[in-house]
Every structure is written in structure tokens, then in C-alpha cells.
Motif scaffolding. Sequence first.
Motif, short mmCIF file in Angstrom:
data_model
loop_
_atom_site.label_atom_id
_atom_site.label_comp_id
_atom_site.label_asym_id
_atom_site.label_seq_id
_atom_site.Cartn_x
_atom_site.Cartn_y
_atom_site.Cartn_z
N CYS A 55 0.80 -1.21 0.00
CA CYS A 55 0.00 0.00 0.00
C CYS A 55 0.84 1.27 0.00
O CYS A 55 0.30 2.37 -0.17
N GLY A 56 2.14 1.14 0.19
CA GLY A 56 3.01 2.31 0.21
C GLY A 56 4.37 2.03 -0.41
O GLY A 56 5.40 2.12 0.27
N PRO A 57 4.40 1.68 -1.70
CA PRO A 57 5.67 1.32 -2.34
C PRO A 57 6.52 2.55 -2.67
O PRO A 57 6.45 3.11 -3.77
N SER A 58 7.35 2.98 -1.73
CA SER A 58 8.12 4.22 -1.90
C SER A 58 9.54 4.01 -2.39
O SER A 58 10.20 4.96 -2.82
N VAL A 105 -6.37 -1.30 -3.10
CA VAL A 105 -7.51 -1.60 -2.22
C VAL A 105 -7.84 -3.07 -2.39
O VAL A 105 -8.74 -3.45 -3.14
N TRP A 106 -7.07 -3.90 -1.72
CA TRP A 106 -7.20 -5.35 -1.86
C TRP A 106 -7.49 -5.99 -0.52
O TRP A 106 -7.04 -5.53 0.53
N ARG A 107 -8.24 -7.11 -0.55
CA ARG A 107 -8.42 -7.90 0.64
C ARG A 107 -7.20 -8.81 0.85
O ARG A 107 -6.37 -8.98 -0.04
N GLY A 108 -7.13 -9.39 2.04
CA GLY A 108 -5.98 -10.18 2.43
C GLY A 108 -5.56 -11.27 1.45
O GLY A 108 -4.37 -11.38 1.11
N LEU A 114 -0.15 -12.14 -4.19
CA LEU A 114 0.91 -11.38 -4.86
C LEU A 114 2.24 -11.56 -4.14
O LEU A 114 3.29 -11.71 -4.78
N ILE A 115 2.22 -11.55 -2.81
CA ILE A 115 3.45 -11.77 -2.05
C ILE A 115 4.04 -13.13 -2.39
O ILE A 115 5.25 -13.29 -2.57
N THR A 138 2.05 -6.27 12.13
CA THR A 138 2.23 -7.74 12.14
C THR A 138 0.97 -8.38 11.56
O THR A 138 0.23 -9.08 12.24
N SER A 139 0.75 -8.12 10.28
CA SER A 139 -0.52 -8.49 9.65
C SER A 139 -0.37 -9.68 8.72
O SER A 139 0.64 -10.40 8.73
N ASP A 140 -1.38 -9.89 7.88
CA ASP A 140 -1.38 -10.99 6.92
C ASP A 140 -0.14 -10.96 6.03
O ASP A 140 0.43 -12.01 5.72
#
Length: 271
Positions: A55-58, A105-108, A114-115, A138-140
Motif C-alpha cells: 500500500c506504500g511502495p516508496s 484496495v485489496w483484501r488479504g 501477490l506476495i 504484524t498483519s497478513d
Amino acid sequence: MAESDSDSGNLAQVRHVVLVLSGKGGVGKSTMTTELALALRHAGKKVGILDVDLCGPSIPRMLSVGRPEVHQCDGGWVPIYTDSEQTLALMSIGFMLENPDDAVVWRGPKKTALIGQFVTDVAWGELDVLLVDTPPGTSDEHLAVVEKLKKKHHVDGAVLITTPQAVSTGDVRREITFCKKTGIRILGIVENMSGFVCPHCSECSNIFSQGGGEELAKLTASPFLGRVPLDPQLATSLEQGQDFVRLFPHSATYSSITTITQTLLRSLEAA
């Protein structure tokens, strides 16, 4: 490695995998990932960055690589190289968005999928160190990264980024718990934004506080890698996509980053 080279696939020629974690946003995790990668490259290492902060590819902006087209080869996606010598490779969702302002805006399950592709389908080739820049918390996404990597490669450990304040170190405590529950070795804690370097006199002032990261390391029996101050030269370099490590070799911030990098390398090579 935990598995044979044939099972490891695209990670077969990667020597070390290091997660970069933070308990909260805004502590400079992607900044430290970028600067560690540049310092490792200047130390003669071949480095990759896997940017799973979906969500924040900087990092693409920090390394001034724009939004190039990602190509396929027989081994999968070809990472984007930041230099002609191909010593620093990067893969990020930022390369796959039609518009850089698009929100993910994706669900888990879609994030996890993608990961999984990032871990298995990027043709990294030969790397000394692969740094994995993760989102805050510490999420999905974190569980997906750890599980997918452990199936394909030995994860050497994690570097945890905090700022000196108690609100940040408190969140990093949760990150330490996450590492212990998932069996990830803590390679060390970095206290970022530890003081402010005056651009005129180079004096460092503690505008927040100091020592929170080191104290946390002592309390949790974790290695303390060092402090990195708020430095306007570093901020400008990141905004302009320049190599701070090359441009400011006489600064105190350069010394901090280099010392942290050398300590990390010794820890990896001793394992």
C-alpha cells in the motif's frame, strides 16, 4: 539453506535473506532499507530489495527508477536494476500500477497471493543479500512473507526499525514478539531519527528523545545496531533519488549507516 537448491527455485543463488520490520508507520523503515542496500552495494555486495509494502511502495522513488516495464524470462519476472553493473536489483508493486497515484484496495487473500508470486517468481539470480521491506505492523502480509520464504529459503533474520519515543518502541515490542512466535532471529534494532543534524553547523540536537531503541534492545536481549539521526542531506537525497552513501562520505550519518551495515554483515557471515 533449509532446502535443496532445486527446491529453492529463484532464491537458490541468494545467500542471505533479511526482513526489515517496524511496529508502526513513519519510522523510516523504507529509508533504512534503501540506505542499507546502498551501503551493502558500496561494500562490494550484490543486493536485492523485495518491496512488499503493497500500500506504500516508496522505494522505487527513493532509488529513482521510475516506473519501468517489468519483463518476463524463463525463470519469472526480471527485477529492475538500479545500476549498469546490475549490483542492486528491485521488485515492487509500484512497477505494476497503471497510475502511480492508484491505491491498492485489496483484501488479504489477494495481497497474500501477490506476495507469494514475489517470493517464488522473481528471477533474482546471484545475490549476497536480499532485503525484504515490509509494511508496518504484524498483519497478513508479514505472515505470508515469512511462510513463503521459509518454504523456499532460510530466513537469516530481521532488522527492526524504531524511533526513540516510547510510542514507537512500544510497537516494536510487538514486532519482537512476532519474531519470536514465527521463529525469526532478531539481527538487531536501529534507532532512527535519533537527533537532528543542523545543516549549517552539523551539530546534532535531540529534538525528540534519545536512547529508546538501545534501551529496548537491552530489555529484550536484542542486538543494538546503532542510531541514525534526522539529516536534511539524507532527506534531500531520498527525495531526489540520489545515493547518499556516495555523496556524503564525511557526514556523521554516513558513519552511522556504514557501521550498522558492517555490523549486520558480520552477523550474517557468522551465522
